[in-house]
Design a protein around this motif. Structure first.
Motif, PDB file in Angstrom:
ATOM      1  N   ASP A 148       1.084  -1.050  -0.144  1.00 18.69           N
ATOM      2  CA  ASP A 148      -0.345  -0.178   0.003  1.00 18.69           C
ATOM      3  C   ASP A 148       0.854   1.001  -0.008  1.00 18.69           C
ATOM      4  N   ILE A 149       2.054   1.301  -0.579  1.00 20.82           N
ATOM      5  CA  ILE A 149       2.892   2.434  -0.912  1.00 20.82           C
ATOM      6  C   ILE A 149       2.087   3.629  -1.189  1.00 20.82           C
ATOM      7  N   ARG A 150       2.611   4.797  -0.826  1.00 18.13           N
ATOM      8  CA  ARG A 150       1.928   6.008  -1.301  1.00 18.13           C
ATOM      9  C   ARG A 150       2.773   7.201  -1.266  1.00 18.13           C
ATOM     10  N   LYS A 151       3.158   8.172  -1.595  1.00 20.53           N
ATOM     11  CA  LYS A 151       4.161   8.932  -1.661  1.00 20.53           C
ATOM     12  C   LYS A 151       3.930   9.691  -0.397  1.00 20.53           C
ATOM     13  N   ASP A 152       2.929   9.757   0.887  1.00 19.01           N
ATOM     14  CA  ASP A 152       3.427   9.963   2.567  1.00 19.01           C
ATOM     15  C   ASP A 152       2.633   8.411   3.227  1.00 19.01           C
ATOM     16  N   THR A 153       2.618   7.689   2.798  1.00 25.51           N
ATOM     17  CA  THR A 153       2.048   6.407   3.397  1.00 25.51           C
ATOM     18  C   THR A 153       2.477   4.982   3.190  1.00 25.51           C
ATOM     19  N   TRP A 158       5.444  -7.795   8.993  1.00 26.43           N
ATOM     20  CA  TRP A 158       6.583  -8.841   9.809  1.00 26.43           C
ATOM     21  C   TRP A 158       5.599 -10.049   9.906  1.00 26.43           C
ATOM     22  N   GLU A 159       6.489 -11.150   8.936  1.00 25.90           N
ATOM     23  CA  GLU A 159       5.648 -12.628   8.477  1.00 25.90           C
ATOM     24  C   GLU A 159       6.446 -13.458   9.043  1.00 25.90           C
ATOM     25  N   SER A 160       5.529 -14.543   9.109  1.00 25.31           N
ATOM     26  CA  SER A 160       6.752 -15.842   9.439  1.00 25.31           C
ATOM     27  C   SER A 160       6.152 -17.330   8.358  1.00 25.31           C
ATOM     28  N   THR A 161       7.090 -17.936   8.381  1.00 21.41           N
ATOM     29  CA  THR A 161       6.359 -18.746   8.178  1.00 21.41           C
ATOM     30  C   THR A 161       6.972 -20.068   7.894  1.00 21.41           C
ATOM     31  N   GLY A 162       6.371 -21.589   8.640  1.00 25.57           N
ATOM     32  CA  GLY A 162       6.765 -22.613   8.780  1.00 25.57           C
ATOM     33  C   GLY A 162       6.678 -24.003   7.381  1.00 25.57           C
ATOM     34  N   ASP A 163       6.429 -23.128   6.470  1.00 24.55           N
ATOM     35  CA  ASP A 163       6.608 -24.190   5.336  1.00 24.55           C
ATOM     36  C   ASP A 163       6.809 -24.031   4.288  1.00 24.55           C
ATOM     37  N   GLY A 164       7.691 -23.402   3.968  1.00 25.66           N
ATOM     38  CA  GLY A 164       8.654 -23.069   3.774  1.00 25.66           C
ATOM     39  C   GLY A 164       8.386 -21.843   2.658  1.00 25.66           C
ATOM     40  N   GLY A 165       6.837 -21.207   2.779  1.00 30.52           N
ATOM     41  CA  GLY A 165       6.777 -19.987   2.377  1.00 30.52           C
ATOM     42  C   GLY A 165       5.338 -19.715   1.137  1.00 30.52           C
ATOM     43  N   LYS A 166       4.690 -20.952   1.953  1.00 31.66           N
ATOM     44  CA  LYS A 166       3.457 -22.024   1.203  1.00 31.66           C
ATOM     45  C   LYS A 166       2.170 -21.312   1.863  1.00 31.66           C
ATOM     46  N   THR A 167       2.445 -20.615   3.469  1.00 29.40           N
ATOM     47  CA  THR A 167       2.013 -20.000   4.145  1.00 29.40           C
ATOM     48  C   THR A 167       2.504 -18.879   4.705  1.00 29.40           C
ATOM     49  N   TRP A 168       2.422 -18.102   4.725  1.00 30.33           N
ATOM     50  CA  TRP A 168       2.678 -17.066   5.666  1.00 30.33           C
ATOM     51  C   TRP A 168       1.802 -16.520   6.824  1.00 30.33           C
ATOM     52  N   LYS A 169       2.239 -16.302   8.118  1.00 28.58           N
ATOM     53  CA  LYS A 169       1.289 -15.654   9.554  1.00 28.58           C
ATOM     54  C   LYS A 169       2.486 -13.988   9.949  1.00 28.58           C
ATOM     55  N   LEU A 170       1.116 -13.154  10.169  1.00 31.15           N
ATOM     56  CA  LEU A 170       1.658 -11.776  10.341  1.00 31.15           C
ATOM     57  C   LEU A 170       1.409 -12.045  12.010  1.00 31.15           C
ATOM     58  N   LEU A 171       2.689 -11.247  12.044  1.00 31.45           N
ATOM     59  CA  LEU A 171       2.882 -11.548  13.192  1.00 31.45           C
ATOM     60  C   LEU A 171       3.013  -9.735  13.802  1.00 31.45           C
ATOM     61  N   TRP A 172       3.302  -9.002  13.179  1.00 30.79           N
ATOM     62  CA  TRP A 172       3.630  -7.520  13.324  1.00 30.79           C
ATOM     63  C   TRP A 172       2.873  -6.310  12.145  1.00 30.79           C
ATOM     64  N   ARG A 173       2.383  -5.477  12.580  1.00 32.73           N
ATOM     65  CA  ARG A 173       1.878  -4.628  10.900  1.00 32.73           C
ATOM     66  C   ARG A 173       1.938  -3.501  11.666  1.00 32.73           C
ATOM     67  N   ILE A 174       2.794  -2.502  11.370  1.00 36.72           N
ATOM     68  CA  ILE A 174       3.654  -1.169  11.938  1.00 36.72           C
ATOM     69  C   ILE A 174       2.624  -0.028  10.511  1.00 36.72           C
ATOM     70  N   HIS A 175       2.063   1.106  10.804  1.00 33.32           N
ATOM     71  CA  HIS A 175       1.591   1.792   9.925  1.00 33.32           C
ATOM     72  C   HIS A 175       2.184   2.902   9.388  1.00 33.32           C
ATOM     73  N   TYR A 176       3.095   3.415   8.495  1.00 32.83           N
ATOM     74  CA  TYR A 176       3.819   4.869   8.084  1.00 32.83           C
ATOM     75  C   TYR A 176       2.789   5.861   7.475  1.00 32.83           C
ATOM     76  N   LYS A 177       3.568   6.558   8.020  1.00 30.37           N
ATOM     77  CA  LYS A 177       3.087   8.159   7.346  1.00 30.37           C
ATOM     78  C   LYS A 177       4.096   9.137   7.614  1.00 30.37           C
ATOM     79  N   ARG A 178       4.608   9.634   6.715  1.00 31.29           N
ATOM     80  CA  ARG A 178       5.487  10.109   6.780  1.00 31.29           C
ATOM     81  C   ARG A 178       5.970  12.262   7.682  1.00 31.29           C
ATOM     82  N   HIS A 179       6.693  11.867   8.641  1.00 28.71           N
ATOM     83  CA  HIS A 179       6.519  12.749   9.386  1.00 28.71           C
ATOM     84  C   HIS A 179       6.686  14.139   9.052  1.00 28.71           C
ATOM     85  N   ALA A 180       5.700  15.107  10.140  1.00 30.20           N
ATOM     86  CA  ALA A 180       5.209  16.537   9.583  1.00 30.20           C
ATOM     87  C   ALA A 180       6.489  17.679  10.257  1.00 30.20           C
ATOM     88  N   PRO A 181       6.953  18.155   9.877  1.00 27.30           N
ATOM     89  CA  PRO A 181       7.904  19.350   9.659  1.00 27.30           C
ATOM     90  C   PRO A 181       7.989  19.509  11.332  1.00 27.30           C
TER      91      PRO A 181
END
Length: 153
Positions: A120-125, A130-153
């Motif tokens: 969901d890459i945009r100019k300011d967000t 962070w994901e892990s797999t225990g089956d060689g990449g067939k499935t991925w488990k979400l461990l941590w989601r971070i939302h980024y927003k450009r810092h306002a000066p």
């Protein structure tokens, strides 16, 4: 984009000063700041992540260096942090997603790996998972989601 000829600007979207927010595993909101810039004649991306202290636990602080490895033609990253963490990643693109993934290792007899997925890459967000797999990449488990927003000066 092939694995042997990645673009030097593959991770340029990440350059900047970012405010990060997430919901922890305990259900409490977390916040931090991440500053990414070019160093070493513009050839290396340097990341400086710092979690905002909440007064209850030591904040996570981490650094990474990412470079387009000229001989391999692929992005490589090394991450270290104040909790003793160390990861080595290979970068790649899947459509409009940008990914850094660890090498696959055997864990409890199963092929295991971890990865960062920028999407969901945009100019300011953008969103970072962070994901892990225990089956060689067939499935991925979400461990941590971070939302980024450009810092306002």
């Amino acid at each position: 984009m092939t694995q042997t000829a990645q673009a030097s600007d593959l991770f340029d979207f990440w350059i900047g000063d970012w405010d990060a927010s997430w919901i922890g595993t305990d259900g409490k909101p977390g916040r931090g700041r991440n500053r990414i810039g070019r160093i070493l004649d513009g050839k290396v991306l340097e990341e400086n992540f710092e979690e905002t202290p909440d007064g209850t636990s030591p904040p996570l602080k981490g650094r990474s260096l990412s470079v387009l490895h000229q001989l391999l033609g692929q992005w490589r990253q090394s991450w270290v942090d104040n909790q003793g963490g160390y990861f080595s990643f290979t970068g790649l693109a899947e459509g409009d997603r940008r990914i850094f993934i660890t090498d696959t290792v055997m864990k409890n007899g199963q092929p295991s790996a971890q990865r960062m997925v920028f999407h969901d890459i945009r100019k300011d967000t953008f969103t970072w998972d962070w994901e892990s797999t225990g089956d060689g990449g067939k499935t991925w488990k979400l461990l941590w989601r971070i939302h980024y927003k450009r810092h306002a000066p």
